[in-house]
Design an enzyme around this catalytic site. Structure first.
Site, short mmCIF file in Angstrom:
data_model
loop_
_atom_site.label_atom_id
_atom_site.label_comp_id
_atom_site.label_asym_id
_atom_site.label_seq_id
_atom_site.Cartn_x
_atom_site.Cartn_y
_atom_site.Cartn_z
N ASP A 72 0.81 -1.13 0.09
CA ASP A 72 -0.14 0.07 0.02
C ASP A 72 0.95 1.25 -0.22
O ASP A 72 0.79 2.03 0.91
CB ASP A 72 -0.92 -0.09 1.00
CG ASP A 72 -0.23 0.07 2.44
OD1 ASP A 72 -0.71 0.56 3.49
OD2 ASP A 72 0.91 -0.57 2.70
N ASN A 94 -2.38 2.88 3.49
CA ASN A 94 -1.90 4.09 3.64
C ASN A 94 -2.64 5.12 2.77
O ASN A 94 -2.39 6.26 3.54
CB ASN A 94 -0.54 4.27 3.17
CG ASN A 94 0.58 3.24 4.00
OD1 ASN A 94 0.10 3.12 5.34
ND2 ASN A 94 1.33 2.64 3.65
N THR A 146 2.97 -6.16 2.57
CA THR A 146 3.22 -4.88 3.49
C THR A 146 2.21 -4.07 3.85
O THR A 146 2.38 -2.78 4.00
CB THR A 146 4.46 -4.29 3.02
OG1 THR A 146 4.10 -3.77 1.73
CG2 THR A 146 5.65 -5.17 2.70
N ASN A 151 -1.81 -2.23 10.07
CA ASN A 151 -2.14 -3.02 9.16
C ASN A 151 -3.19 -4.14 9.64
O ASN A 151 -4.04 -4.52 8.98
CB ASN A 151 -0.92 -3.75 8.34
CG ASN A 151 -0.04 -3.09 7.49
OD1 ASN A 151 -0.54 -2.18 6.81
ND2 ASN A 151 1.16 -3.42 7.32
N HIS A 199 9.41 0.16 8.31
CA HIS A 199 8.69 -1.06 8.51
C HIS A 199 9.02 -1.93 7.49
O HIS A 199 9.33 -3.02 7.79
CB HIS A 199 7.24 -0.88 8.99
CG HIS A 199 6.81 0.20 9.92
ND1 HIS A 199 6.81 0.14 11.29
CD2 HIS A 199 6.30 1.42 9.70
CE1 HIS A 199 6.40 1.23 11.86
NE2 HIS A 199 6.10 1.91 10.88
#
Ligand code: RIB
Ligand code: CA
Length: 322
Positions: free
Chosen positions: A12, A41, A126, A168, A241
């Protein structure tokens, strides 16, 4: 050297997703077969636009991109533009993409890549893990075409989007529950690990000092990302991250893992999206995941910075040197 690992990256983008894309494109250990996008995001349309832009910036416009979930399996999407900006990748100006996503959906493209691959494929997620959950729900037979699922999400400790839930996991806890209960024994890279991967001033200075556009763009992304982390969570430096997932694939020595039973809360009034990681076996349930616990921080940044520098130095015809 072993053969490159075939990977589908579900993301994202998102500033840290963007760095993960650069790593996946550059590393000789990774064979990036496709990128799929999800809400998270930012809206999935923006995540897709950003994925196309980053792949073009990385000199990899040939990697197929498919549009995925616009929202979670149930409920409404809560987007992360408060961290990543209106575009989802605010900061340095990037040109509009000239490439387009493929016509297949993310789940269909994942299925096609898995079916066509000469060996099982690694799914790296992710963002909210909705696309992977839908793949596992749709065609259980696809499971033996999956080498593993490694995802950035959850935490053995506190959250970020809420006091107890990581973004997430919070964005689609039902999807994470599907993945945790599918018998694929995923590897979980949570905030307890990624908060060790801080883009300190030294890291940003090293990006800025690279004599190519990619380094300067990545430094600009860290600048914007860092300002968000200072404002929202009073972090001195932003935790990067998502590349932690790929770094663990590229160099297995970078991360120490612990097997554990992991559940995700879907019904808690205050705790929805919280991952419950039973590190000491207190619940008496068999482990269903591998949980990332310790990062070799120096090794991580040597890998990430070295990869961005190598990619930035590749000659790309017609690229503006600005
Ligand atoms: O909580 C951090 C995660 O949420 C990262 O994947 C970041 O990109 C956002 O998606
Ligand atoms: Ca992400």
């Amino acid at each position: 050297m072993d053969r490159p690992i075939p990977v589908v990256l579900d993301c994202d983008p998102g500033h840290d997703d963007a760095i993960a894309i650069l790593l996946a494109v550059q590393s000789p250990r990774i064979d990036l077969r496709a990128v799929t996008t999800t809400f998270g995001n930012c809206a999935v349309e923006d995540a897709t636009r950003n994925a196309l832009r980053v792949l073009e910036l990385a000199g990899a416009p040939q990697v197929p991109v498919a549009v995925g979930a616009a929202g979670p399996l149930t409920g409404a999407a809560e987007l992360g533009n408060y961290v990543h900006g209106r575009s989802g990748l605010d900061g340095p100006d990037l040109p509009e993409p000239v490439t387009r996503p493929v016509t297949q959906s993310a789940v269909d493209l994942m299925g096609e890549v898995l079916t066509a691959a000469e060996e099982p494929v690694t799914l790296v997620a992710t963002g909210p893990i909705t696309n992977v959950a839908r793949l596992l729900q749709g065609a259980p037979g696809v499971r033996d075409r999956i080498r593993e699922v490694i995802f950035m999400g959850g935490s053995t400790e506190r959250g970020n989007h809420t006091p107890t839930a990581e973004f997430n996991a919070y964005s689609d806890p039902e999807a994470l529950e599907v993945v945790l209960e599918a018998g694929v024994r995923p590897r979980m890279v949570g905030l307890n690990l990624t908060h060790q991967a801080l883009a300190t001033a030294d890291v940003v200075d090293r990006l800025r000092a690279m004599d190519h556009r990619l380094g300067r763009v990545a430094a600009g992304w860290m600048g914007f990302f860092g300002s968000s982390y200072r404002q929202v969570w009073q972090f001195d430096s932003p935790p990067v991250h998502d590349p932690c997932t790929l770094a663990a694939l590229i160099d297995p020595h970078l991360v120490r893992w612990q097997e554990a039973f992991v559940a995700v809360e879907t019904a808690g009034r205050w705790t929805r999206g919280t991952t419950v990681v039973d590190l000491f076996g207190r619940l008496g349930r068999p482990a269903n995941a591998e949980v990332a616990m310790t990062l070799d921080v120096r090794g991580y940044w040597e890998l990430v910075l070295g990869s961005i520098d190598a990619l930035g130095r590749q000659e790309r015809p017609g690229e503006a040197s600005a």
